[in-house]
Scaffold this active site. Structure first.
Site, mmCIF file in Angstrom:
data_model
loop_
_atom_site.group_PDB
_atom_site.id
_atom_site.type_symbol
_atom_site.label_atom_id
_atom_site.label_comp_id
_atom_site.label_asym_id
_atom_site.label_seq_id
_atom_site.Cartn_x
_atom_site.Cartn_y
_atom_site.Cartn_z
ATOM 1 C CE1 TYR A 1 -3.936 -2.427 5.194
ATOM 2 C CE2 TYR A 1 -3.448 -0.099 4.861
ATOM 3 C CZ TYR A 1 -3.752 -1.346 4.343
ATOM 4 O OH TYR A 1 -3.877 -1.520 2.988
ATOM 5 C CB SER B 1 -0.847 -0.001 1.282
ATOM 6 O OG SER B 1 -1.460 1.248 1.494
#
Ligand SMILES: NC(=O)c1ccc[n+]([C@@H]2O[C@H](COP(=O)([O-])OP(=O)(O)OC[C@H]3O[C@@H](n4cnc5c(N)ncnc54)[C@H](OP(=O)(O)O)[C@@H]3O)[C@@H](O)[C@H]2O)c1
Length: 262
Positions: free
Chosen positions: A157, A144
């Site tokens: 995350y 990401s």
């Protein structure tokens, strides 16, 4: 063509997009995620559209032993994986202190532990496939743009994705010259179920990309003679990642902290 691709997290979002593109290119598929009904519907759709065979294996990757079970299952079915897309993952929005132990541990279990164990277990098969299918063997780990900086309220995350980026780039180096294409995909905000699962109502101020845009950015990188160790999809996402890399860490975390307010 003539190879099998395993896609984790194939019940939704990017995983569905990757499965379609791999099937369109002629790969048979192994589809895994928890939601069996979604996987079965996708398998039928891929068969009708592209004539490919899909094996559906429902699995909770957060459960201890899940990867070992998956690898055993593949061996029992005599399936050798030539391309692995480690796509399954989720985030949890909110401060760490307010998150449940399950949500905190689950992100590490799925995004980090399962991805690492599956990469390790299947690397021998992937390297063998790279010898027989010189342009058809790949390890794609979905990271990401959160990998490039700490993100308050998505702290665990972002840390898991920094791990995925680091691991994948090192694997890219370790497998140079083998024919295996290894890359970490770093999408920015993308139109999937991610934000609903993360319990966040909106993606923040950045442009939300479509699944098709991220999938085509991934395959553009894989189709290059020299696949890069990571690919950031979208120009503004590349700019944000670059800025995070050249700015003082304290300034970066202050900005991401402000931007990640609801
Ligand atoms: N959307 C974004 O803005 C964005 C941006 C950057 C990176 N990413 C990354 O892209 C990847 C795909 O996410 P997405 O955006 O497509 O979100 P999504 O629509 O929520 O899909 C996530 C997939 O992961 C699977 N999954 C989650 N927990 C699992 C578990 N415990 N065991 C097995 N499978 C599990 C889900 O399947 P089940 O629920 O059926 O198990 C689903 O298929 C993730 O790694 C995510 O971190 C997303």
């Amino acid at each position: 063509m003539g190879t099998t691709a395993l896609v984790t997290g194939a019940s939704s979002g990017l995983g569905v997009g990757y499965a379609h593109e791999l099937a369109r290119r002629g790969a048979d598929l192994v589809l895994t995620a928890r939601r069996l009904d979604r996987l079965e519907a996708l398998a039928v759709e891929l068969a009708e559209k592209y004539g490919t065979v899909s094996t559906v294996i429902p699995l909770d990757l957060a459960e201890p032993g899940a990867v070992a079970e998956l690898v055993r299952d593949l061996a029992e079915r005599d399936i050798r994986v030539g391309t692995l897309v480690n796509n399954a993952g989720f985030g949890h929005y909110g401060s760490v202190v307010d998150a449940s132990a399950d949500r905190v541990h689950g992100q590490v279990a799925v995004n980090v532990a399962a991805l690492t164990d599956l990469s390790h277990a299947l690397l021998p098969d992937l390297l063998t496939a790279a010898l027989t299918h010189p342009h058809g063997a790949a390890l794609v780990n979905v990271a990401s743009t959160a990998a490039f900086q700490p993100v308050p309220r998505l702290a665990v995350y972002a840390a898991t994705k920094a791990y995925v980026l680091s691991l994948t780039e090192a694997l890219w180096y370790e497998t140079r010259g083998t024919g295996l294409k290894v890359t970490a995909v770093c999408p920015g905000p993308t139109d999937t179920e991610f934000y609903a699962v993360a319990h966040r109502s909106q993606a923040g101020p950045r442009r939300v990309m479509s699944v098709d845009e991220v999938v085509s950015g991934t395959f553009a990188a894989l189709d290059r003679q020299a696949t890069p160790p990571h690919v950031i999809t979208g120009t503004s996402n590349r700019l944000v990642a670059w800025l995070a890399g050249v700015s003082p860490r304290r300034a970066v975390v202050t900005v991401t902290g402000r931007l990640s307010r609801r």
